[in-house]
Scaffold this active site. Structure first.
Site, PDB file in Angstrom:
ATOM      1  N   LYS A 128      22.660 -20.109  17.838  1.00  0.00           N
ATOM      2  CA  LYS A 128      23.878 -19.260  17.712  1.00  0.00           C
ATOM      3  C   LYS A 128      25.161 -19.720  18.045  1.00  0.00           C
ATOM      4  CE  LYS A 128      21.693 -15.694  19.269  1.00  0.00           C
ATOM      5  NZ  LYS A 128      20.499 -16.441  20.000  1.00  0.00           N
ATOM      6  N   ARG A 146      22.194  -6.711  19.194  1.00  0.00           N
ATOM      7  CA  ARG A 146      20.662  -7.241  19.609  1.00  0.00           C
ATOM      8  C   ARG A 146      19.886  -6.101  19.320  1.00  0.00           C
ATOM      9  NH1 ARG A 146      22.627 -11.618  22.992  1.00  0.00           N
ATOM     10  NH2 ARG A 146      20.763 -12.838  23.504  1.00  0.00           N
ATOM     11  N   ARG A 195      18.907 -26.856  27.746  1.00  0.00           N
ATOM     12  CA  ARG A 195      20.155 -26.580  27.362  1.00  0.00           C
ATOM     13  C   ARG A 195      21.193 -26.813  28.595  1.00  0.00           C
ATOM     14  NH1 ARG A 195      21.917 -20.879  24.791  1.00  0.00           N
ATOM     15  NH2 ARG A 195      20.268 -20.117  26.171  1.00  0.00           N
ATOM     16  N   ARG A 201      21.764 -22.577  32.886  1.00  0.00           N
ATOM     17  CA  ARG A 201      21.734 -21.098  33.165  1.00  0.00           C
ATOM     18  C   ARG A 201      20.583 -20.801  33.914  1.00  0.00           C
ATOM     19  NH1 ARG A 201      23.440 -18.430  27.408  1.00  0.00           N
ATOM     20  NH2 ARG A 201      21.590 -17.190  28.248  1.00  0.00           N
ATOM     21  N   ARG A 231      12.497 -13.384  27.294  1.00  0.00           N
ATOM     22  CA  ARG A 231      13.561 -13.365  26.251  1.00  0.00           C
ATOM     23  C   ARG A 231      13.202 -13.274  25.123  1.00  0.00           C
ATOM     24  NH1 ARG A 231      17.438 -17.674  28.821  1.00  0.00           N
ATOM     25  NH2 ARG A 231      18.735 -16.899  26.891  1.00  0.00           N
TER      26      ARG A 231
END
Ligand code: ADP
Ligand code: ADP
Ligand code: ZN
Length: 213
Positions: free
Chosen positions: A13, A88, A127, A160, A171
């Site tokens: 996203k 969300r 990531r 992160r 998540r």
């Protein structure tokens, strides 16, 4: 033009939102980036949000909705914007719909970046994120031009805290419980568009551009 990005954590996203914002010259509004900036600056909101984010849970709607409505009421959002990471939950979507309706506006496109769970862990573990501008890279799939350095702003990239596999699992389950119902919500609203997020990032972007026109 008001665009909402839907999809699992790690679906791409943020990557696609940044490309859309570049092309159409509208702001990229990411609630995750806003929370992380608050954590970095040690604000009260940041302290509250961090406890939830570290566990892979959602920050409560009371802390999130007002923050978002305030952000999109700023001048730079007058021509439109891309929402990345908001809404969300169904209550967040309802508040947004109502707030926009008062101004005679609506979400024009809700783009679901569709990526199966099997691909998500690999994307999240590779990531690398820019702590300054929020740009997102992948060690294997989307490497920066210079290893460890943000192409956009030159900052040193980080991993992160919430991209550890244990947190990612939480998540993903939060996503399926609380966020996935938004696909049906925006389908009913006539705004839903889906793209195959497993393709290369430039191919996904081309599909999005053909939707947006
Ligand atoms: P991702 O890039 O994986 O989609 P984000 O940067 O959007 O993650 O969000 C990171 C974390 O920030 C979430 O796990 C959640 O704790 C919090 N968060 C971000 N946006 C929202 C929101 N709209 N409502 C509640 N929590 C949010
Ligand atoms: P989200 O904002 O949905 O959490 P990101 O845009 O941060 O997702 O992307 C998650 C990870 O996947 C990042 O490491 C990013 O570089 C990588 N990525 C994004 N799009 C693609 C793609 N189409 N193919 C492979 N990897 C991708
Ligand atoms: Zn950067």
């Amino acid at each position: 033009m008001i665009i909402v990005m839907l999809g699992a954590p790690g679906a791409g996203k943020g990557t696609q939102a940044a490309m859309i914002c570049d092309k159409y010259d509208i702001p990229h509004v990411s609630t995750g980036d806003i929370f992380r900036a608050n954590i970095k600056n040690g604000t009260e909101l940041g302290k509250k949000a961090k406890a939830f984010m570290d566990e892979g849970k959602l920050v409560p709607d009371e802390l999130t909705i007002e923050l978002l409505l305030d952000r999109v009421s700023q001048d730079d959002c007058a021509k439109g914007y891309v929402l990345d990471g908001f809404p969300r939950t169904i209550p967040q979507a309802e508040v947004l719909t109502n707030a926009l309706a008062k101004a005679g506006e609506k979400v024009d496109f809700a783009i679901n970046v569709d990526v199966p769970d099997e691909n998500i862990i690999k994307r999240m573990s590779g990531r690398r994120s820019c702590p300054k501008c929020g740009a997102s890279y992948h060690v294997e799939f989307v490497p920066p031009k210079k290893e460890g350095i943000c192409d956009v702003c030159g900052s040193e990239l980080i991993q992160r805290e919430d991209d550890k596999p244990e947190t990612v699992k939480n998540r993903l389950s939060v996503y399926h419980d609380q966020t996935q119902p938004l696909i049906e919500y925006y389908e009913k609203a006539g705004a839903l568009q889906a793209v195959d997020g497993t393709k290369d990032k430039d191919e996904v972007f081309a599909d999005i551009v053909s939707i947006l026109g």
